[in-house]
Design a protein around this motif. Structure first.
Motif, PDB file in Angstrom:
ATOM      1  N   THR A  10       0.841  -1.180   0.000  1.00 24.47           N
ATOM      2  CA  THR A  10       0.000   0.000   0.000  1.00 24.47           C
ATOM      3  C   THR A  10       0.882   1.238   0.000  1.00 24.47           C
ATOM      4  N   ASN A  12       1.822   4.895   1.277  1.00 27.60           N
ATOM      5  CA  ASN A  12       1.711   5.590   2.544  1.00 27.60           C
ATOM      6  C   ASN A  12       2.025   7.061   2.383  1.00 27.60           C
ATOM      7  N   CYS A  94      -7.295  16.777   7.246  1.00 30.36           N
ATOM      8  CA  CYS A  94      -7.732  15.373   7.150  1.00 30.36           C
ATOM      9  C   CYS A  94      -8.886  15.207   6.175  1.00 30.36           C
ATOM     10  N   GLU A  98      -8.840  12.883   2.802  1.00 36.30           N
ATOM     11  CA  GLU A  98      -9.769  11.756   2.696  1.00 36.30           C
ATOM     12  C   GLU A  98     -10.724  11.899   1.527  1.00 36.30           C
ATOM     13  N   TRP A 110      -6.935   9.415   0.757  1.00 36.08           N
ATOM     14  CA  TRP A 110      -6.132   8.803   1.805  1.00 36.08           C
ATOM     15  C   TRP A 110      -6.985   8.538   3.034  1.00 36.08           C
ATOM     16  N   LYS A 111      -6.649   7.483   3.751  1.00 39.74           N
ATOM     17  CA  LYS A 111      -7.355   7.104   4.972  1.00 39.74           C
ATOM     18  C   LYS A 111      -6.402   7.235   6.150  1.00 39.74           C
ATOM     19  N   LYS A 113      -4.692   6.415   9.400  1.00 40.44           N
ATOM     20  CA  LYS A 113      -4.467   5.163  10.134  1.00 40.44           C
ATOM     21  C   LYS A 113      -3.961   5.396  11.540  1.00 40.44           C
ATOM     22  N   ALA A 114      -3.170   6.437  11.759  1.00 44.34           N
ATOM     23  CA  ALA A 114      -2.618   6.697  13.090  1.00 44.34           C
ATOM     24  C   ALA A 114      -2.179   8.148  13.176  1.00 44.34           C
ATOM     25  N   TYR A 136      -0.482   9.655   9.885  1.00 42.90           N
ATOM     26  CA  TYR A 136      -0.074   8.553   9.012  1.00 42.90           C
ATOM     27  C   TYR A 136      -1.299   8.104   8.198  1.00 42.90           C
ATOM     28  N   PHE A 137      -1.183   8.209   6.884  1.00 40.80           N
ATOM     29  CA  PHE A 137      -2.270   7.862   5.977  1.00 40.80           C
ATOM     30  C   PHE A 137      -1.866   6.706   5.076  1.00 40.80           C
ATOM     31  N   VAL A 138      -2.861   5.921   4.636  1.00 33.29           N
ATOM     32  CA  VAL A 138      -2.663   4.908   3.605  1.00 33.29           C
ATOM     33  C   VAL A 138      -3.626   5.226   2.473  1.00 33.29           C
ATOM     34  N   LYS A 140      -6.474   4.920  -0.148  1.00 35.72           N
ATOM     35  CA  LYS A 140      -7.737   4.184  -0.218  1.00 35.72           C
ATOM     36  C   LYS A 140      -7.744   3.372  -1.496  1.00 35.72           C
TER      37      LYS A 140
END
Length: 141
Positions: A10, A12, A94, A98, A110-111, A113-114, A136-138, A140
């Motif tokens: 994925t 990041n 954010c 997203e 982006w999602k 994650k932390a 921290y995003f991953v 989508k």
């Protein structure tokens, strides 16, 4: 037994954020041209989350750095208070990440994650502490 597959990899994205003045650093799967729609959205909305003297609103300036590849964005005249401004700034950031694909232009969404926050000495005044927020995003699917 676990076999690694490139399909499972994925992308990041890490966003570092410090305040007063606001500074963003985008690290990770960020290529030139891929953030154009996202940048436009951030340039339109993030300055509104800052408070400054009337007529002193600054524009969000993005600069691409090659080594290591990352984007830096500054609002040199911006100030975000701790009670509302900083939270509003983070929410706009954010939300923009997203929903980036909704803006088109080949952008990816982006999602989150932390997240994390770290205190460190203010580079302009050793007697003050500054906080750096890390998101921290991953990507989508």
């Amino acid at each position: 037994f676990f076999a690694y597959s490139s399909e499972m990899a994925t992308e990041n994205l890490i966003v570092n954020l410090t305040f007063n003045p606001p500074k963003l650093v985008f690290l990770g799967s960020v290529k030139k041209g891929a953030l154009d729609a996202l940048m436009s959205k951030l340039q339109a909305h993030l300055p509104q989350a800052t408070s400054s003297s009337p007529g002193q609103k600054s524009t969000l300036e993005f600069v691409y750095v090659d080594n290591p590849p990352h984007w830096v964005a500054n609002l040199p005249m911006g100030y975000c208070n701790e009670s509302v401004g900083q939270s509003q700034f983070m929410l706009i950031l954010c939300d923009a990440l997203e929903t980036a694909a909704d803006a088109g232009g080949g952008a990816r969404s982006w999602k989150l994650k932390a997240s994390d926050a770290q205190n460190h000495p203010d580079p302009t005044d050793d007697k003050k502490l500054q906080v750096t927020y890390k998101f921290y995003f991953v990507a989508k699917n």
